[in-house]
Design a protein around this motif. Structure first.
Motif, mmCIF file in Angstrom:
data_model
loop_
_atom_site.group_PDB
_atom_site.id
_atom_site.type_symbol
_atom_site.label_atom_id
_atom_site.label_comp_id
_atom_site.label_asym_id
_atom_site.label_seq_id
_atom_site.Cartn_x
_atom_site.Cartn_y
_atom_site.Cartn_z
ATOM 1 N N MET A 1 -70.582 116.116 8.687
ATOM 2 C CA MET A 1 -72.045 116.090 8.720
ATOM 3 C C MET A 1 -72.637 115.740 7.351
ATOM 4 S SD MET A 1 -72.800 116.616 11.781
ATOM 5 C CE MET A 1 -74.116 117.521 12.456
ATOM 6 N N SER A 2 -71.923 116.075 6.284
ATOM 7 C CA SER A 2 -72.439 115.802 4.943
ATOM 8 C C SER A 2 -71.696 114.650 4.263
ATOM 9 C CB SER A 2 -72.333 117.063 4.084
ATOM 10 O OG SER A 2 -70.973 117.391 3.892
ATOM 11 N N LYS B 1 -68.510 120.412 9.188
ATOM 12 C CA LYS B 1 -69.500 120.435 8.114
ATOM 13 C C LYS B 1 -69.293 119.269 7.155
ATOM 14 C CE LYS B 1 -70.046 125.438 7.960
ATOM 15 N NZ LYS B 1 -69.798 126.632 7.140
ATOM 16 N N GLU C 1 -72.351 109.351 -1.615
ATOM 17 C CA GLU C 1 -73.583 108.789 -2.171
ATOM 18 C C GLU C 1 -73.440 108.429 -3.654
ATOM 19 O OE1 GLU C 1 -78.294 109.906 -2.023
ATOM 20 O OE2 GLU C 1 -76.834 111.539 -2.130
ATOM 21 N N SER D 1 -72.465 111.491 4.040
ATOM 22 C CA SER D 1 -73.313 110.583 3.260
ATOM 23 C C SER D 1 -73.579 111.137 1.865
ATOM 24 C CB SER D 1 -74.632 110.319 3.995
ATOM 25 O OG SER D 1 -75.328 111.527 4.176
ATOM 26 N N GLN D 2 -73.713 112.449 1.737
ATOM 27 C CA GLN D 2 -73.902 113.035 0.412
ATOM 28 C C GLN D 2 -72.618 112.982 -0.406
ATOM 29 O OE1 GLN D 2 -74.926 114.954 3.151
ATOM 30 N NE2 GLN D 2 -77.120 114.614 2.977
ATOM 31 N N VAL D 3 -71.466 113.061 0.256
ATOM 32 C CA VAL D 3 -70.195 113.031 -0.459
ATOM 33 C C VAL D 3 -69.981 111.674 -1.118
ATOM 34 C CG1 VAL D 3 -67.693 113.092 -0.140
ATOM 35 C CG2 VAL D 3 -69.116 114.802 0.962
#
Length: 172
Positions: A99-100, A96, A106, A102-104
């Motif tokens: 998968m995230s 997980k 960003e 790029s948000q971490v």
């Protein structure tokens, strides 16, 4: 009656100050004047701070590895609901997180008018470190699954897919 020292007069614009500022305190007026004079230094400082925070985020999974290894050791190698649940958590949380990713990262990216390649980015090394530590966490889970005997690694795990031996001759 004696005069009260605890009287507030909100009509005056600036209250009397009787308390001395602590050592190292710079008032708000000083901070505003520093920002106007050294605007370029502020931008560089913000960039360095973003990269430092990105490194903190990238190294966070590595700081969790000893605790997760201890949890795996405490859960034992037998197949029970507790050990399977801990191993499943250990396997799915890095997936997980990957998968995230790029948000971490960003919030630490700096908008640029020119497209910058991944390797030229200031966050390339923190991102690679983050990925490596998440993969190491997945490897911990794979080791635990193998120790519990849940990974098909021996010949006997694949007997259902093997053809039976055909005899070369019959004796009657």
């Amino acid at each position: 009656m004696a005069a009260h020292n605890w009287k507030f007069d909100f009509a005056t614009s600036e209250p009397k100050r009787t308390v001395v500022d602590p050592p190292g305190f710079s008032g708000l007026k000083d901070v505003a004047s520093k920002n106007q004079n050294g605007n370029r230094n502020t931008v560089v400082d913000n960039e360095l701070l973003k990269v430092k925070k990105a490194w903190d985020v990238a190294l966070a999974p590595g700081k969790q590895l000893p605790m997760q290894a201890f949890m795996l050791w405490m859960s034992g190698n037998s197949v029970q609901i507790f050990s399977v649940a801990i191993t499943a958590m250990l396997m799915f949380s890095p997936i997980k997180a990957l998968m995230s990713m790029s948000q971490v990262f960003e919030r630490y990216e700096t908008p640029s008018p020119v497209k910058v390649s991944f390797m030229d980015s200031k966050l390339a090394l923190p991102k690679v470190t983050y990925i490596a530590l998440q993969l190491l966490t997945i490897l911990f889970g794979m080791y635990k699954l193998d120790a519990m005997g849940l990974l098909p690694t021996s010949h006997s795990d694949w007997l259902a897919f093997m053809d039976p031996k055909m005899p070369l001759e019959y004796a009657a």
